[in-house]
Structures are given as C-alpha cells and as structure tokens.
Scaffold this motif. Structure first.
Motif, PDB file in Angstrom:
ATOM      1  N   GLU A  37       0.814  -0.250  11.417  1.00 18.89           N
ATOM      2  CA  GLU A  37       0.334  -0.508  12.769  1.00 18.89           C
ATOM      3  C   GLU A  37      -1.121  -0.937  12.645  1.00 18.89           C
ATOM      4  OE1 GLU A  37       0.862   2.927  15.225  1.00 18.89           O
ATOM      5  OE2 GLU A  37       3.046   2.881  15.028  1.00 18.89           O
ATOM      6  N   LEU A  38      -1.667  -1.428  13.740  1.00 17.73           N
ATOM      7  CA  LEU A  38      -3.038  -1.898  13.742  1.00 17.73           C
ATOM      8  C   LEU A  38      -4.008  -0.805  13.302  1.00 17.73           C
ATOM      9  CD1 LEU A  38      -4.634  -4.424  14.311  1.00 17.73           C
ATOM     10  CD2 LEU A  38      -4.765  -3.771  16.705  1.00 17.73           C
ATOM     11  N   ARG A  39      -3.752   0.436  13.694  1.00 17.31           N
ATOM     12  CA  ARG A  39      -4.656   1.528  13.315  1.00 17.31           C
ATOM     13  C   ARG A  39      -4.639   1.769  11.811  1.00 17.31           C
ATOM     14  NH1 ARG A  39      -1.639   6.810  15.721  1.00 17.31           N
ATOM     15  NH2 ARG A  39       0.422   6.314  14.912  1.00 17.31           N
ATOM     16  N   HIS A  40      -3.466   1.596  11.153  1.00 15.66           N
ATOM     17  CA  HIS A  40      -3.415   1.684   9.692  1.00 15.66           C
ATOM     18  C   HIS A  40      -4.270   0.578   9.081  1.00 15.66           C
ATOM     19  CE1 HIS A  40       0.712   3.368  10.667  1.00 15.66           C
ATOM     20  NE2 HIS A  40       0.209   4.327   9.914  1.00 15.66           N
ATOM     21  N   GLU A  75       0.065   9.458   6.428  1.00 11.38           N
ATOM     22  CA  GLU A  75       1.039   8.360   6.438  1.00 11.38           C
ATOM     23  C   GLU A  75       0.713   7.329   5.355  1.00 11.38           C
ATOM     24  OE1 GLU A  75       4.185   5.918   7.155  1.00 11.38           O
ATOM     25  OE2 GLU A  75       3.908   7.990   7.839  1.00 11.38           O
ATOM     26  N   LEU A  76      -0.548   6.972   5.216  1.00 10.36           N
ATOM     27  CA  LEU A  76      -0.944   6.004   4.188  1.00 10.36           C
ATOM     28  C   LEU A  76      -0.682   6.553   2.784  1.00 10.36           C
ATOM     29  CD1 LEU A  76      -4.226   4.625   5.805  1.00 10.36           C
ATOM     30  CD2 LEU A  76      -2.033   3.417   5.561  1.00 10.36           C
ATOM     31  N   GLU A  77      -0.891   7.858   2.601  1.00 12.66           N
ATOM     32  CA  GLU A  77      -0.583   8.486   1.309  1.00 12.66           C
ATOM     33  C   GLU A  77       0.921   8.464   1.044  1.00 12.66           C
ATOM     34  OE1 GLU A  77      -3.707  11.628  -0.394  1.00 12.66           O
ATOM     35  OE2 GLU A  77      -2.636  12.384   1.374  1.00 12.66           O
ATOM     36  N   GLU A  83      -5.177   7.371  -1.071  1.00 12.86           N
ATOM     37  CA  GLU A  83      -5.063   8.715  -1.633  1.00 12.86           C
ATOM     38  C   GLU A  83      -6.371   9.457  -1.453  1.00 12.86           C
ATOM     39  OE1 GLU A  83      -3.900   7.939  -5.654  1.00 12.86           O
ATOM     40  OE2 GLU A  83      -5.913   7.391  -6.284  1.00 12.86           O
ATOM     41  N   ARG A  84      -6.228  10.755  -1.278  1.00  9.94           N
ATOM     42  CA  ARG A  84      -7.388  11.639  -1.202  1.00  9.94           C
ATOM     43  C   ARG A  84      -7.712  12.100  -2.617  1.00  9.94           C
ATOM     44  NH1 ARG A  84      -3.972  13.454   3.081  1.00  9.94           N
ATOM     45  NH2 ARG A  84      -4.958  13.388   5.137  1.00  9.94           N
ATOM     46  N   ARG A  85      -9.004  12.040  -2.948  1.00 12.63           N
ATOM     47  CA  ARG A  85      -9.473  12.545  -4.249  1.00 12.63           C
ATOM     48  C   ARG A  85     -10.715  13.385  -3.997  1.00 12.63           C
ATOM     49  NH1 ARG A  85     -10.071   6.888  -7.357  1.00 12.63           N
ATOM     50  NH2 ARG A  85      -8.011   6.042  -6.881  1.00 12.63           N
ATOM     51  N   ARG A  86     -10.915  14.363  -4.863  1.00 12.31           N
ATOM     52  CA  ARG A  86     -12.145  15.161  -4.747  1.00 12.31           C
ATOM     53  C   ARG A  86     -13.338  14.226  -4.828  1.00 12.31           C
ATOM     54  NH1 ARG A  86     -11.681  20.313  -3.735  1.00 12.31           N
ATOM     55  NH2 ARG A  86      -9.990  21.435  -4.680  1.00 12.31           N
ATOM     56  N   ALA A  95     -12.618  12.415  -0.785  1.00 18.49           N
ATOM     57  CA  ALA A  95     -12.867  11.045  -0.362  1.00 18.49           C
ATOM     58  C   ALA A  95     -11.511  10.329  -0.331  1.00 18.49           C
ATOM     59  CB  ALA A  95     -13.812  10.342  -1.322  1.00 18.49           C
ATOM     60  N   VAL A  96     -11.349   9.447   0.622  1.00 17.68           N
ATOM     61  CA  VAL A  96     -10.119   8.673   0.745  1.00 17.68           C
ATOM     62  C   VAL A  96     -10.344   7.339   0.038  1.00 17.68           C
ATOM     63  CG1 VAL A  96      -8.430   7.682   2.328  1.00 17.68           C
ATOM     64  CG2 VAL A  96      -9.646   9.785   2.956  1.00 17.68           C
ATOM     65  N   HIS A  97      -9.408   7.004  -0.846  1.00 14.92           N
ATOM     66  CA  HIS A  97      -9.480   5.771  -1.629  1.00 14.92           C
ATOM     67  C   HIS A  97      -8.298   4.876  -1.265  1.00 14.92           C
ATOM     68  CE1 HIS A  97     -12.354   7.243  -4.826  1.00 14.92           C
ATOM     69  NE2 HIS A  97     -12.018   8.374  -4.210  1.00 14.92           N
ATOM     70  N   ILE A  98      -8.524   3.577  -1.228  1.00 16.18           N
ATOM     71  CA  ILE A  98      -7.419   2.636  -1.071  1.00 16.18           C
ATOM     72  C   ILE A  98      -6.830   2.404  -2.461  1.00 16.18           C
ATOM     73  CG2 ILE A  98      -8.925   0.607  -1.240  1.00 16.18           C
ATOM     74  CD1 ILE A  98      -7.028  -0.764   0.807  1.00 16.18           C
ATOM     75  N   THR A  99      -5.517   2.310  -2.553  1.00 15.59           N
ATOM     76  CA  THR A  99      -4.848   2.078  -3.833  1.00 15.59           C
ATOM     77  C   THR A  99      -4.632   0.577  -4.037  1.00 15.59           C
ATOM     78  OG1 THR A  99      -2.643   2.183  -2.862  1.00 15.59           O
ATOM     79  CG2 THR A  99      -3.610   4.294  -3.607  1.00 15.59           C
ATOM     80  N   PRO A 100      -4.275   0.169  -5.238  1.00 17.59           N
ATOM     81  CA  PRO A 100      -3.931  -1.245  -5.448  1.00 17.59           C
ATOM     82  C   PRO A 100      -2.800  -1.710  -4.521  1.00 17.59           C
ATOM     83  CG  PRO A 100      -4.341  -0.201  -7.561  1.00 17.59           C
ATOM     84  CD  PRO A 100      -4.347   0.899  -6.517  1.00 17.59           C
ATOM     85  N   ALA A 101      -1.792  -0.849  -4.331  1.00 14.47           N
ATOM     86  CA  ALA A 101      -0.710  -1.202  -3.401  1.00 14.47           C
ATOM     87  C   ALA A 101      -1.253  -1.344  -1.976  1.00 14.47           C
ATOM     88  CB  ALA A 101       0.388  -0.147  -3.442  1.00 14.47           C
ATOM     89  N   GLY A 102      -2.241  -0.508  -1.637  1.00 14.39           N
ATOM     90  CA  GLY A 102      -2.870  -0.597  -0.322  1.00 14.39           C
ATOM     91  C   GLY A 102      -3.607  -1.908  -0.145  1.00 14.39           C
ATOM     92  N   ARG A 103      -4.292  -2.354  -1.187  1.00 14.46           N
ATOM     93  CA  ARG A 103      -4.994  -3.645  -1.121  1.00 14.46           C
ATOM     94  C   ARG A 103      -4.009  -4.801  -0.941  1.00 14.46           C
ATOM     95  NH1 ARG A 103     -10.298  -3.316  -1.989  1.00 14.46           N
ATOM     96  NH2 ARG A 103     -11.074  -1.456  -3.030  1.00 14.46           N
ATOM     97  N   ASP A 104      -2.897  -4.730  -1.673  1.00 17.68           N
ATOM     98  CA  ASP A 104      -1.886  -5.784  -1.547  1.00 17.68           C
ATOM     99  C   ASP A 104      -1.283  -5.823  -0.141  1.00 17.68           C
ATOM    100  OD1 ASP A 104      -2.293  -6.408  -4.214  1.00 17.68           O
ATOM    101  OD2 ASP A 104      -0.486  -5.368  -4.923  1.00 17.68           O
ATOM    102  N   ARG A 105      -0.926  -4.642   0.358  1.00 18.93           N
ATOM    103  CA  ARG A 105      -0.327  -4.580   1.704  1.00 18.93           C
ATOM    104  C   ARG A 105      -1.341  -5.006   2.747  1.00 18.93           C
ATOM    105  NH1 ARG A 105       3.430  -0.558   3.825  1.00 18.93           N
ATOM    106  NH2 ARG A 105       4.004  -0.230   1.666  1.00 18.93           N
TER     107      ARG A 105
END
Length: 147
Positions: A37-40, A75-77, A83-86, A95-105
C-alpha cells in the motif's frame, strides 16, 4: 467574476482532503500487484533515502502514530522487505533496515505509483503540474513548521 475568497481556506482544505483520498485509493489499487500500500511505500522510501532509522524516527518523519508504524514494520518484515536490527550506537534500541528485496520491490512499486500519478495529473499542463508541485511543497513546509 472572481469567486469570493471568504471561506476559501475551508474549500481548499476540502479539496486537499478529496485529492488525497482519490490519489491514495488509485495508487493503493495499483500497488496491490506488489502486495503493498502507499503507506508501505512511504516507509520503504524513507529507509532507502535516509538509511536505517529507529521506529520513532520513522514515526516523526512520516507523521504516523506509533502503533500503526509497528504494524507497518511487522508487515514489511513478514514480506522480507525490511528488518529490525539492534542499533550499533544504542544496543537498547533497534534500527529498521531496508533489505535488498525491499529495494527491488520499492523500485517496481515506485514505477507503478508514478504511472498512477501521471494518469491522475493529465488534466493539468506540465507547467500547471510544476506549479502544483511548488505550491504543495510550500504548503507542506509551512504546515510542518506549525506542529
């Protein structure tokens, strides 16, 4: 004859509300193909541009409430897009990190959202689109200063 300016602020507020609703609905329909969705898209874009951020920083940047942000990141995880990482600077927080799959999507979904907005903006000339962009940027900047 020019329309009276009395009550113009209220009318503009209503127009902004409806413009947002129509744009969001059209974009969300198109983003279903990406399971987003737009918020994601807002969260992923923020992470891609700013790098890893705390949930609190995301809440502040995106003007979302805390519980909605937790739901969004969960939901994104689940989809493997973030993903959340210390946090390396503060081991008590994450801290919330974008994954490679997240960048592609994000790239694919951004193209879809751009197509939707291009379609919605067709009644405006390119010059008018530029003016609308400038006016909204000034409005948002001023509104942000008021909070």
């Amino acid at each position: 004859m020019a329309e009276p300016t009395e009550g113009l602020g209220v009318r503009i507020g209503g127009q902004l509300y409806l413009a947002h609703r129509y744009a969001r609905a059209a974009t969300n329909r198109a983003l279903q193909a990406h399971q987003l969705e737009l918020r994601h898209l807002g969260v992923l874009t923020c992470l891609a541009e700013a790098g890893p951020l705390s949930q609190r920083a995301l809440v502040d940047r995106l003007q979302m409430d805390k519980s909605s942000m937790v739901y969004m990141i969960d939901e994104l995880e689940r989809q493997g897009l973030a993903e959340r990482r210390r946090d390396e600077r503060d081991r008590r927080s994450y801290a919330v990190h974008i994954t490679p799959a997240g960048r592609d999507r994000l790239a694919a979904a951004t193209n879809t959202a751009a197509e939707v907005m291009t379609g919605l903006l067709t009644p405006l000339t390119p010059t008018e689109q530029g003016q609308l962009h400038e006016l909204l940027a000034r409005f948002i900047e001023h509104a942000a200063e008021q909070t």
